[in-house]
Write a protein that holds these residues in place. Structure first.
Motif, short mmCIF file in Angstrom:
data_model
loop_
_atom_site.label_atom_id
_atom_site.label_comp_id
_atom_site.label_asym_id
_atom_site.label_seq_id
_atom_site.Cartn_x
_atom_site.Cartn_y
_atom_site.Cartn_z
N UNK A 57 0.83 -1.29 0.02
CA UNK A 57 -0.07 0.04 0.05
C UNK A 57 0.89 1.27 0.01
N UNK A 58 1.86 1.37 0.90
CA UNK A 58 2.76 2.52 0.86
C UNK A 58 3.64 2.55 -0.26
N UNK A 59 4.09 1.51 -1.07
CA UNK A 59 4.97 1.78 -2.13
C UNK A 59 3.89 2.22 -3.18
N UNK A 60 2.74 1.86 -3.17
CA UNK A 60 1.94 2.49 -4.59
C UNK A 60 1.83 4.08 -4.11
N UNK A 61 1.45 4.24 -2.87
CA UNK A 61 1.10 5.68 -2.59
C UNK A 61 2.31 6.41 -2.63
N UNK A 62 3.46 5.80 -2.37
CA UNK A 62 4.90 6.52 -2.41
C UNK A 62 5.31 6.88 -4.11
N UNK A 63 5.13 5.87 -4.88
CA UNK A 63 5.11 6.08 -6.27
C UNK A 63 4.35 7.20 -7.02
N UNK A 64 3.03 7.09 -6.50
CA UNK A 64 2.36 8.07 -7.03
C UNK A 64 2.55 9.54 -6.41
N UNK A 65 3.09 9.86 -5.02
CA UNK A 65 3.34 10.91 -4.57
C UNK A 65 4.57 11.39 -5.22
N UNK A 66 5.61 10.59 -5.55
CA UNK A 66 6.63 11.07 -6.06
C UNK A 66 6.78 11.59 -7.47
N UNK A 67 5.88 10.98 -8.26
CA UNK A 67 5.47 11.56 -9.50
C UNK A 67 4.96 12.99 -9.49
N UNK A 68 3.68 13.06 -8.24
CA UNK A 68 3.28 14.34 -8.37
C UNK A 68 4.42 15.33 -7.83
N UNK A 69 5.52 14.77 -6.83
CA UNK A 69 6.16 15.89 -6.56
C UNK A 69 7.06 16.38 -7.63
N UNK A 70 7.53 15.51 -8.43
CA UNK A 70 8.50 15.77 -9.60
C UNK A 70 7.81 16.85 -10.60
N UNK A 71 6.48 16.77 -10.70
CA UNK A 71 5.54 17.27 -11.57
C UNK A 71 5.68 18.57 -11.11
N UNK A 72 5.29 18.69 -9.90
CA UNK A 72 4.78 20.07 -9.00
C UNK A 72 6.19 20.90 -8.82
N UNK A 73 7.08 20.37 -8.20
CA UNK A 73 8.02 20.98 -7.69
C UNK A 73 9.45 20.17 -7.61
N UNK A 74 10.04 20.16 -8.85
CA UNK A 74 11.46 19.43 -9.16
C UNK A 74 12.52 19.59 -8.13
N UNK A 75 12.58 20.88 -7.85
CA UNK A 75 13.73 21.23 -6.89
C UNK A 75 13.56 20.57 -5.64
N UNK A 76 12.49 20.75 -5.06
CA UNK A 76 12.18 20.20 -3.86
C UNK A 76 12.29 18.82 -3.60
N UNK A 77 11.84 18.18 -4.75
CA UNK A 77 11.84 16.62 -4.95
C UNK A 77 13.19 16.23 -4.97
N UNK A 78 14.27 16.88 -5.68
CA UNK A 78 15.47 16.37 -5.47
C UNK A 78 16.18 16.60 -4.09
N UNK A 79 15.70 17.62 -3.28
CA UNK A 79 16.23 17.81 -1.89
C UNK A 79 15.70 16.70 -1.02
N UNK A 80 14.40 16.18 -1.35
CA UNK A 80 13.78 15.15 -0.57
C UNK A 80 14.66 14.08 -0.85
N UNK A 81 15.16 13.75 -2.23
CA UNK A 81 15.80 12.47 -2.61
C UNK A 81 17.08 12.41 -1.87
N UNK A 82 17.80 13.73 -1.63
CA UNK A 82 19.04 13.75 -0.93
C UNK A 82 19.00 13.24 0.66
N UNK A 83 18.05 14.01 1.33
CA UNK A 83 17.86 13.72 2.73
C UNK A 83 16.89 12.75 3.12
#
Length: 192
Positions: A57-83
């Motif tokens: 359940x969490x994996x599917x939610x995570x994949x969907x949210x990551x896609x939305x994150x990169x679509x909405x805010x690529x800079x913040x998405x990269x920050x989250x992938x680092x930390x």
């Protein structure tokens, strides 16, 4: 499904125990084998329940949210992938320590069962040689060991919540800072 998992694990464990020679049984107390048969199978059930219920359940939610994150805010998405991995590393260290404590607690619980078995099977010897104090001391030691490990486990479980809240606070601060920069910067954006 959970009961089926426990039953299958117990069958596998017992089959594996039967494959060992007599020396294996001489080196191990029956209480240790009892603890392995009961707690190990139940632990496997909990792990599989967690994986099936949460992970998928969490994996599917995570994949969907990551896609939305990169679509909405690529800079913040990269920050989250680092930390994000750094936070996971900290959680993994805590979980490793929890596992060590649980293994030690299981051994201590097996010692309690062992003392009770020895007392009940050899009560005549205990009474004849006045070993009550010795057996009581062994039991007190085993109970204190279980209590100590349970307290250590409770401390580690209590540490995970503040750690996650601190990381969440940093994430929220990053979102607010990025939003402020975007809002008051050269790029035309809406407050939303």
């Amino acid at each position: 499904a959970g009961n089926s998992i426990v039953a299958a694990q117990q069958r596998k464990l017992y089959d594996r125990i039967l494959q060992h020679g007599v020396a294996f049984f001489n080196d191990r107390a029956s209480s240790d084998l009892l603890m392995r048969m009961t707690l190990s199978a139940e632990s496997a059930r909990r792990v599989i329940d967690t994986i099936v219920m949460s992970f998928v359940r969490d994996l599917l939610s995570l994949l969907g949210l990551v896609a939305v994150m990169f679509y909405q805010q690529p800079a913040l998405s990269l920050f989250s992938l680092i930390f994000g991995p750094a936070a996971m590393f900290g959680i993994r260290k805590i979980l490793g320590r929890v596992r060590q404590i649980m293994e030690a607690e299981m051994a201590s619980a097996a010692e309690i069962i062992k003392v009770i078995q020895e007392t009940s099977a050899g009560i005549r010897v205990v009474k004849a040689f006045a070993l009550e104090d010795s057996m009581a001391e062994r039991m007190r030691s085993a109970v204190a060991s279980v209590e100590s490990r349970a307290n250590a486990l409770a401390r580690l479980e209590a540490a995970t919540s503040p750690l996650m809240e601190t990381l969440s606070g940093f994430a929220i601060a990053a979102v607010v800072a990025l939003s402020a920069v975007s809002l008051f910067g050269d790029t035309a954006t809406t407050p939303g």
